[in-house]
Design a protein around this motif. Sequence first.
Motif, PDB file in Angstrom:
ATOM      1  N   GLU A 171       0.814  -1.209   0.000  1.00  0.00           N
ATOM      2  CA  GLU A 171       0.000   0.000   0.000  1.00  0.00           C
ATOM      3  C   GLU A 171       0.847   1.259   0.000  1.00  0.00           C
ATOM      4  OE1 GLU A 171      -2.980  -0.665  -0.517  1.00  0.00           O
ATOM      5  OE2 GLU A 171      -2.996  -2.754   0.110  1.00  0.00           O
ATOM      6  N   VAL A 172       0.171   2.353  -0.364  1.00  0.00           N
ATOM      7  CA  VAL A 172       0.808   3.659  -0.380  1.00  0.00           C
ATOM      8  C   VAL A 172       1.268   4.034   1.037  1.00  0.00           C
ATOM      9  CG1 VAL A 172      -1.456   4.789  -0.166  1.00  0.00           C
ATOM     10  CG2 VAL A 172       0.424   6.031  -1.210  1.00  0.00           C
ATOM     11  N   MET A 173       2.417   4.722   1.138  1.00  0.00           N
ATOM     12  CA  MET A 173       2.975   5.183   2.414  1.00  0.00           C
ATOM     13  C   MET A 173       3.299   4.039   3.370  1.00  0.00           C
ATOM     14  SD  MET A 173       3.219   8.258   2.083  1.00  0.00           S
ATOM     15  CE  MET A 173       2.625   9.788   1.740  1.00  0.00           C
ATOM     16  N   SER A 174       4.081   3.081   2.900  1.00  0.00           N
ATOM     17  CA  SER A 174       4.459   1.957   3.751  1.00  0.00           C
ATOM     18  C   SER A 174       5.976   1.913   3.904  1.00  0.00           C
ATOM     19  CB  SER A 174       4.014   0.628   3.119  1.00  0.00           C
ATOM     20  OG  SER A 174       2.648   0.625   2.856  1.00  0.00           O
ATOM     21  N   PRO A 175       6.519   2.172   5.100  1.00  0.00           N
ATOM     22  CA  PRO A 175       7.969   2.020   5.304  1.00  0.00           C
ATOM     23  C   PRO A 175       8.397   0.565   5.154  1.00  0.00           C
ATOM     24  CG  PRO A 175       6.956   3.252   7.116  1.00  0.00           C
ATOM     25  CD  PRO A 175       5.842   2.691   6.282  1.00  0.00           C
ATOM     26  N   TRP A 176       7.449  -0.349   5.259  1.00  0.00           N
ATOM     27  CA  TRP A 176       7.742  -1.775   5.130  1.00  0.00           C
ATOM     28  C   TRP A 176       6.567  -2.477   4.460  1.00  0.00           C
ATOM     29  CZ3 TRP A 176       4.312  -5.214   7.426  1.00  0.00           C
ATOM     30  CH2 TRP A 176       3.393  -4.620   8.310  1.00  0.00           C
ATOM     31  N   ILE A 177       6.869  -3.621   3.863  1.00  0.00           N
ATOM     32  CA  ILE A 177       5.832  -4.524   3.344  1.00  0.00           C
ATOM     33  C   ILE A 177       6.142  -5.899   3.921  1.00  0.00           C
ATOM     34  CG2 ILE A 177       4.648  -5.404   1.308  1.00  0.00           C
ATOM     35  CD1 ILE A 177       6.181  -3.412  -0.383  1.00  0.00           C
ATOM     36  N   ALA A 178       5.093  -6.640   4.229  1.00  0.00           N
ATOM     37  CA  ALA A 178       5.274  -7.986   4.783  1.00  0.00           C
ATOM     38  C   ALA A 178       6.061  -8.865   3.816  1.00  0.00           C
ATOM     39  CB  ALA A 178       3.916  -8.621   5.065  1.00  0.00           C
ATOM     40  N   ILE A 179       6.811  -9.777   4.376  1.00  0.00           N
ATOM     41  CA  ILE A 179       7.602 -10.692   3.549  1.00  0.00           C
ATOM     42  C   ILE A 179       6.673 -11.613   2.745  1.00  0.00           C
ATOM     43  CG2 ILE A 179       7.869 -12.516   5.306  1.00  0.00           C
ATOM     44  CD1 ILE A 179      10.685 -11.183   3.030  1.00  0.00           C
ATOM     45  N   ASP A 180       5.484 -11.906   3.302  1.00  0.00           N
ATOM     46  CA  ASP A 180       4.503 -12.737   2.591  1.00  0.00           C
ATOM     47  C   ASP A 180       3.729 -11.862   1.605  1.00  0.00           C
ATOM     48  OD1 ASP A 180       4.934 -14.857   4.676  1.00  0.00           O
ATOM     49  OD2 ASP A 180       3.916 -13.373   5.917  1.00  0.00           O
ATOM     50  N   ASP A 181       3.463 -12.371   0.405  1.00  0.00           N
ATOM     51  CA  ASP A 181       2.652 -11.634  -0.553  1.00  0.00           C
ATOM     52  C   ASP A 181       1.172 -11.920  -0.294  1.00  0.00           C
ATOM     53  OD1 ASP A 181       4.896 -10.613  -1.799  1.00  0.00           O
ATOM     54  OD2 ASP A 181       5.057 -12.296  -3.189  1.00  0.00           O
ATOM     55  N   GLU A 223      18.727  16.755  -7.106  1.00  0.00           N
ATOM     56  CA  GLU A 223      18.981  15.756  -8.149  1.00  0.00           C
ATOM     57  C   GLU A 223      18.007  14.608  -7.909  1.00  0.00           C
ATOM     58  OE1 GLU A 223      21.081  15.618 -10.668  1.00  0.00           O
ATOM     59  OE2 GLU A 223      22.013  17.570 -10.253  1.00  0.00           O
ATOM     60  N   PRO A 224      17.405  14.029  -8.965  1.00  0.00           N
ATOM     61  CA  PRO A 224      16.528  12.874  -8.775  1.00  0.00           C
ATOM     62  C   PRO A 224      17.224  11.781  -7.959  1.00  0.00           C
ATOM     63  CG  PRO A 224      16.419  13.637 -11.038  1.00  0.00           C
ATOM     64  CD  PRO A 224      17.543  14.412 -10.384  1.00  0.00           C
ATOM     65  N   PHE A 225      16.431  11.078  -7.141  1.00  0.00           N
ATOM     66  CA  PHE A 225      17.026   9.978  -6.381  1.00  0.00           C
ATOM     67  C   PHE A 225      16.166   8.722  -6.501  1.00  0.00           C
ATOM     68  CE2 PHE A 225      14.590  12.601  -3.353  1.00  0.00           C
ATOM     69  CZ  PHE A 225      13.784  11.672  -2.702  1.00  0.00           C
ATOM     70  N   GLY A 226      16.811   7.587  -6.393  1.00  0.00           N
ATOM     71  CA  GLY A 226      16.112   6.312  -6.476  1.00  0.00           C
ATOM     72  C   GLY A 226      15.418   5.982  -5.163  1.00  0.00           C
ATOM     73  N   VAL A 227      14.306   5.263  -5.260  1.00  0.00           N
ATOM     74  CA  VAL A 227      13.572   4.766  -4.093  1.00  0.00           C
ATOM     75  C   VAL A 227      13.162   3.341  -4.417  1.00  0.00           C
ATOM     76  CG1 VAL A 227      11.491   5.021  -2.679  1.00  0.00           C
ATOM     77  CG2 VAL A 227      12.677   7.054  -3.489  1.00  0.00           C
ATOM     78  N   GLY A 228      13.253   2.469  -3.443  1.00  0.00           N
ATOM     79  CA  GLY A 228      12.850   1.092  -3.721  1.00  0.00           C
ATOM     80  C   GLY A 228      12.461   0.340  -2.474  1.00  0.00           C
ATOM     81  N   TYR A 229      11.974  -0.865  -2.666  1.00  0.00           N
ATOM     82  CA  TYR A 229      11.773  -1.807  -1.570  1.00  0.00           C
ATOM     83  C   TYR A 229      12.819  -2.898  -1.714  1.00  0.00           C
ATOM     84  CZ  TYR A 229       7.362   0.237  -0.046  1.00  0.00           C
ATOM     85  OH  TYR A 229       6.408   1.085   0.451  1.00  0.00           O
ATOM     86  N   ILE A 230      13.517  -3.167  -0.611  1.00  0.00           N
ATOM     87  CA  ILE A 230      14.527  -4.219  -0.613  1.00  0.00           C
ATOM     88  C   ILE A 230      13.989  -5.381   0.205  1.00  0.00           C
ATOM     89  CG2 ILE A 230      16.845  -4.867   0.168  1.00  0.00           C
ATOM     90  CD1 ILE A 230      15.932  -1.504  -1.307  1.00  0.00           C
ATOM     91  N   GLU A 231      13.914  -6.531  -0.398  1.00  0.00           N
ATOM     92  CA  GLU A 231      13.428  -7.714   0.303  1.00  0.00           C
ATOM     93  C   GLU A 231      14.591  -8.338   1.065  1.00  0.00           C
ATOM     94  OE1 GLU A 231      11.188 -10.420  -2.088  1.00  0.00           O
ATOM     95  OE2 GLU A 231      11.070 -11.915  -0.492  1.00  0.00           O
ATOM     96  N   LEU A 232      14.532  -8.250   2.391  1.00  0.00           N
ATOM     97  CA  LEU A 232      15.555  -8.868   3.228  1.00  0.00           C
ATOM     98  C   LEU A 232      15.097 -10.306   3.468  1.00  0.00           C
ATOM     99  CD1 LEU A 232      16.018  -5.888   5.726  1.00  0.00           C
ATOM    100  CD2 LEU A 232      17.378  -6.407   3.686  1.00  0.00           C
ATOM    101  N   PRO A 233      15.858 -11.290   3.003  1.00  0.00           N
ATOM    102  CA  PRO A 233      15.363 -12.678   2.965  1.00  0.00           C
ATOM    103  C   PRO A 233      14.860 -13.154   4.327  1.00  0.00           C
ATOM    104  CG  PRO A 233      17.516 -12.499   1.906  1.00  0.00           C
ATOM    105  CD  PRO A 233      17.242 -11.168   2.527  1.00  0.00           C
ATOM    106  N   GLY A 234      13.641 -13.673   4.340  1.00  0.00           N
ATOM    107  CA  GLY A 234      13.057 -14.222   5.561  1.00  0.00           C
ATOM    108  C   GLY A 234      12.641 -13.184   6.578  1.00  0.00           C
TER     109      GLY A 234
END
Lengths: 383, 142
Positions: free
Chosen positions: A243-253, B82-93
């Motif tokens: 969702e919008v404005m989420s510092p985290w997302i659950a590891i499960d989809d 300056e434009p900057f990247g944003v992402g979600y990083i999946e930390l395993p488990g």
Amino acid sequence: MSTPEVAIVGIGMHPFGRTPERSGQEQGVYAVRKALADAGIEWKDVQFAFGGSAAAGAADTMVSKLGLTGLQFINVANGCATGGSALFSAYNTIASGAYDLGIAIGYDKHERGAFRVNTKAGGLGDWYGKNGLALTTQFFGMKINRYMQQHDISHSSLAKVSAKAFRNAEHNENAWRRQPIPEEQILESDMLSYPLTKFMFCSPAEGGVALLLARADKAHKYTDTPIYLNAAAVRSRRWGSFEVMSPWIAIDDGVGPTVDASKAAFEIAGMGPEDIDLAQLQDTEAGAEIMHLAENGFCEHGEQERMMQQGETEIGGRFPVNTDGGCLANGEPVGASGLRQVYENVLQLRGQAGKRQVPNDPKVAYTHVYGAPGISGVTILSR
Amino acid sequence: MGTQVPIQEGLFTWPSEDPRLIGSECNQCGAVLFPAQSGCPKCASDDTKHRELGKRGSLWTWTIQGFPPKAPPYAGDLENFEPFGVGYIELPGEVKVEARLTTADKDALKIGMEMDLQFLPLYVDDDGNEVITFAFSPAQEQ
């Protein structure tokens, strides 16, 4: 199909866009007066109201202009689903038998540019905004970027969604951006949040909508063309949604609130996606319309590429979507946005949509609104 | 030059030889969140503990912030934006964490690529301190 208990008997709208000479509340009052005229009734006949705005003050203050009749007036604040929540509440108030005739009102007036997010009100730490992460636009860019890779959606299809919106709005006197824009220009406009360009995003705006609701068995007192509200459902997010404005997302989809609200609405109405003739789907940006087609059950994930390229969601297509130009061409006055969709569907089902009328006599129409922090509202209307 | 201070206390271990993001883990169901919070949104228990998160993950999705954010709330440099990247990083488990990325080059970013935790200065506060935030960069070896 279950028997509807509630009907929409009057609709009113203040044009969306920018109206410097009127406050947000005045635009709401304007919409209410239009709805009253549409149903041929007076403000004193209205037994209850649910109303809201996100940035233009408490809706119940409008009684000082409409008339101090002492009616039950409840303010609604539910982010982008404010209008949808007002409608949901009005629907249930009538369905419960408490009252026979009431009104749902939404209006707003936002400053220019992207929404300025109040991180505290959103339950987020100050660091989130300082860090440059409190932008709704980033979420939309990230959601469609992943979706495009997973389901082979092209940049061209994003541009086609925007081009359709501005083309449809050309025939909508209440819309804001009514100038058609060629696909190439959409693709070449400023890249705001990859892969989304300037003309692929809607803008915060102004406007108001009011809908008069009555018991279905009394609807003909007010109108020859009642439009029945078969379902209204609102859902919030569950574990695993993105969702919008989420510092985290659950590891499960997991699935988002749109999937849940859609299923709930179809169940209440006793219908399925195959029963729907046209839809207004949340199009905060072009990718949202594409993803929401699948999330609401109208196609499989990935099928949208063909649908966009073949024009299936055009007004004359197999399944018309956002016939009034959607958020992309109307802008998003948060409190009113969900009610605008219902307003458009009422016009379409009455056969009063003029040059943008969906052909072949549509009978059932669908609306879907989505917003922070992960809420969706769906309605199903029929005649 | 003032000292280096974290953008928010409790967000990551600081100062530290090997700074880590501080999340929380539910003692009942094991769900991991970031930043740390009381209460578990997965199983609704209120039994959580702090957990230092992993430093390497994979890029789950990304975008590039192409226009200057409104300030406030943004505290970074707007004069030389300056434009900057944003992402979600999946930390395993563990959890998917939203972060700034050290690159804003769309051709350098691929969903699924390995990413490493970094710390970098974001702005100088009113007291002259250098404010440090966390970010992720493409791992050296892919």
